[in-house]
Motif scaffolding. Structure first.
Motif, mmCIF file in Angstrom:
data_model
loop_
_atom_site.group_PDB
_atom_site.id
_atom_site.type_symbol
_atom_site.label_atom_id
_atom_site.label_comp_id
_atom_site.label_asym_id
_atom_site.label_seq_id
_atom_site.Cartn_x
_atom_site.Cartn_y
_atom_site.Cartn_z
ATOM 1 N N LYS A 1 45.454 69.499 26.038
ATOM 2 C CA LYS A 1 45.798 70.627 26.917
ATOM 3 C C LYS A 1 45.604 70.276 28.396
ATOM 4 O O LYS A 1 44.824 69.387 28.729
ATOM 5 C CB LYS A 1 44.995 71.841 26.513
ATOM 6 N N SER B 1 35.973 70.109 19.721
ATOM 7 C CA SER B 1 34.647 69.860 20.301
ATOM 8 C C SER B 1 33.592 70.650 19.527
ATOM 9 O O SER B 1 32.459 70.193 19.386
ATOM 10 C CB SER B 1 34.609 70.204 21.786
ATOM 11 N N SER C 1 33.047 58.740 14.370
ATOM 12 C CA SER C 1 33.455 60.107 14.039
ATOM 13 C C SER C 1 34.969 60.221 13.972
ATOM 14 O O SER C 1 35.686 59.515 14.687
ATOM 15 C CB SER C 1 32.917 61.070 15.105
HETATM 16 N N1 LIG Z 1 34.447 64.339 16.209
HETATM 17 C C1 LIG Z 1 33.999 64.345 17.472
HETATM 18 N N2 LIG Z 1 32.837 63.723 17.782
HETATM 19 C C2 LIG Z 1 32.339 63.731 19.038
HETATM 20 N N3 LIG Z 1 32.967 64.334 20.075
HETATM 21 C C3 LIG Z 1 34.127 64.965 19.824
HETATM 22 C C4 LIG Z 1 34.706 65.006 18.513
HETATM 23 N N4 LIG Z 1 35.862 65.706 18.571
HETATM 24 C C5 LIG Z 1 36.008 66.092 19.861
HETATM 25 N N5 LIG Z 1 34.991 65.657 20.604
HETATM 26 C C6 LIG Z 1 34.785 65.837 22.055
HETATM 27 O O1 LIG Z 1 35.392 67.053 22.439
HETATM 28 C C7 LIG Z 1 36.405 66.832 23.421
HETATM 29 C C8 LIG Z 1 37.532 67.842 23.229
HETATM 30 O O2 LIG Z 1 37.056 69.098 23.645
HETATM 31 P P1 LIG Z 1 38.011 70.192 24.263
HETATM 32 O O3 LIG Z 1 37.178 71.438 24.492
HETATM 33 O O4 LIG Z 1 38.767 69.602 25.404
HETATM 34 O O5 LIG Z 1 39.101 70.429 23.124
HETATM 35 P P2 LIG Z 1 39.070 71.317 21.827
HETATM 36 O O6 LIG Z 1 37.657 71.462 21.357
HETATM 37 O O7 LIG Z 1 40.031 70.716 20.854
HETATM 38 O O8 LIG Z 1 39.634 72.698 22.324
HETATM 39 P P3 LIG Z 1 38.956 74.177 22.435
HETATM 40 O O9 LIG Z 1 37.479 73.998 22.619
HETATM 41 O O10 LIG Z 1 39.604 74.800 23.617
HETATM 42 O O11 LIG Z 1 39.328 74.863 21.165
HETATM 43 C C9 LIG Z 1 36.850 65.389 23.165
HETATM 44 O O12 LIG Z 1 37.442 64.835 24.308
HETATM 45 C C10 LIG Z 1 35.521 64.731 22.800
HETATM 46 O O13 LIG Z 1 34.757 64.431 23.952
#
Ligand SMILES: Nc1ncnc2c1ncn2[C@@H]1O[C@H](COP(=O)(O)OP(=O)(O)OP(=O)(O)O)[C@@H](O)[C@H]1O
Ligand SMILES: C[C@@](O)(CCOP(=O)(O)OP(=O)(O)O)CC(=O)O
Length: 388
Positions: free
Chosen positions: A199, A119, A106
């Motif tokens: 963050k 996420s 991914s």
């Molecule tokens: N393309 C992806 N495929 C699978 N898991 C992912 C992917 N992108 C992000 N993630 C998962 O999501 C986590 C990031 O989630 P997090 O909630 O910390 O950040 P964010 O989604 O960027 O921020 P927010 O939800 O506050 O807007 C990553 O560490 C990973 O585990």
């Protein structure tokens, strides 16, 4: 038909206008209140995921953004286990297929874990790809929710509501579409990236601490959000921008008030974020009507919602107040110059130091996830671009 049965999906980010903050069940990811979001265009920000399984794969493997990543994340394992159970129940594939190991690759075309809803896009993408791979029929928003709450809203395009539900098994905690992406074609988003570093406190931890320690969060979930959600859906259906924008800003402010009411406090917005808030209110005052709304997730980055006609002026204002040394400061749908700049002279806020906003993503409402034919895994089931 692909001999490896590779499935590739692209999925969008969504930015909430009524925020999800707080769970009543950590494992099933059940929220304490409804939320509403706008799904953004995958041609600008998206996650892309390819999955495939083979009898000769020796282990489950995951590559995220070009890096081999451990396959131990409990949320990932939970999603995979749930999907395989459904496939077994529905007898949707040969039972042997369920014993094969899986490869998942991914990538996000925007910063991961920086408060830009990676996420949401990532888990929506993953569960849609897995559901297709194992040929199951189910509510995909419920599956995506098990990966990350906000992901359940990325399963649909346009304007989306996540119903908190009341059942303890989460069977009614699902997203539905309020209106599709063609409903309000003038709607635009400008994402002002103040920081794209990881963050300090994840949403998961931040909201868990809030539920444990904040008194305000109970009031919000019980009294504020139910009324606000209904009003928000009505504003969207009527395309009432003024109402939509006011509710959006108030809800973002309330989320960050709860973050401060958390003990110890959880501070996501920075001085730059607050300057953006000031800019939006001053601009709306100058116009004599609400023309722009801000909203902030668990980080300092602002998402501004506004209508197409106001984009040139607002971008001109942003570039004036937040000067940049970058030649491609505005990405996505790109820059639009405003010719009339007289209003800048009397604007009540002084320009800030250079580069406090790193870049701006100019985007619009999108259609939702799609199946793609260009895969991230090759004919042997290994990533095309990867570093060990
Ligand atoms: N393309 C992806 N495929 C699978 N898991 C992912 C992917 N992108 C992000 N993630 C998962 O999501 C986590 C990031 O989630 P997090 O909630 O910390 O950040 P964010 O989604 O960027 O921020 P927010 O939800 O506050 O807007 C990553 O560490 C990973 O585990
Ligand atoms: C501030 C938010 O973006 C919170 C998103 O939280 P997550 O969905 O990332 O949290 P988990 O369910 O624990 O994975 C508001 C929102 O998107 O509604």
């Amino acid at each position: 038909m692909d001999p490896l049965n590779r499935v590739t999906v692209v999925a969008p980010v969504n930015i909430a206008v009524i925020k999800y903050w707080g769970k009543r069940d950590e494992k099933l990811i059940l929220p304490i209140n409804d939320s509403v979001s706008i799904t953004l265009d995958t041609s600008i920000m998206r996650a892309k995921t390819t999955v495939c399984s083979q009898p000769d794969f020796s282990e489950n493997q995951l590559w995220l953004n070009g890096i081999k990543t451990s396959f131990t994340n409990p949320r990932l394992l939970n999603c995979l286990e749930k999907i395989k159970h459904l496939a077994a129940d529905q007898q949707s594939v040969d039972p042997a297929v369920l014993s094969w190991k899986i490869h998942i690759c991914s990538e996000n075309n925007f910063p991961t874990a920086a408060g830009l809803a990676s996420s949401a896009a990532g888990y929506a993408c993953l569960v849609i790809a897995l559901a297709k791979h194992y040929k199951i029929k189910t509510d995909l928003s419920i599956l995506a929710r098990i990966g990350s709450g906000s992901a359940c809203r990325s399963v649909f395009g346009g304007f989306v509501r996540w119903h908190a539900g009341v059942e303890s098994d989460g069977s009614d905690s699902r997203a539905t579409q309020i209106a599709d992406s063609s409903h309000w074609p003038e709607m635009r988003a400008l994402i002002l990236v103040v920081s794209d570093n990881k963050k300090h406190t994840s949403s998961t931890i931040g909201m868990m601490n809030a539920v444990k320690t904040s008194d305000l969060i109970k009031y919000r979930a019980e009294y504020c959000v139910p009324k606000r959600t209904d009003k928000m859906c009505e504003a969207i259906l009527k395309k009432d921008f003024v109402k939509f924008a006011e509710l959006t800003m108030k809800d973002s402010n309330q989320l960050h008030a709860i973050c401060l009411d958390t003990y110890p406090p959880c501070v996501y917005m920075t001085d730059v974020s607050h300057k953006v808030v000031e800019m939006v209110h001053a601009y709306n005052d100058m116009c004599g009507e609400i023309k722009v709304a801000y909203t902030f997730d668990a980080g300092p980055n602002a998402c501004l919602y506004l209508l197409n006609a106001d984009v040139p002026r607002v971008l001109t204002l942003i570039k004036h107040l937040f000067p940049s040394s970058s030649s491609d400061f505005v990405t996505g749908l790109g820059d639009v110059e405003e010719t009339e700049t007289e209003f800048l002279k009397s604007f009540p806020i002084q320009p800030q130091t250079e580069d406090v906003i790193k870049y701006v993503i100019h985007t619009k409402v999108g259609k939702g996830p799609e199946i793609e034919t260009s895969h991230l895994l090759n004919e042997k089931g290994y990533p095309l671009n990867v570093s060990e």
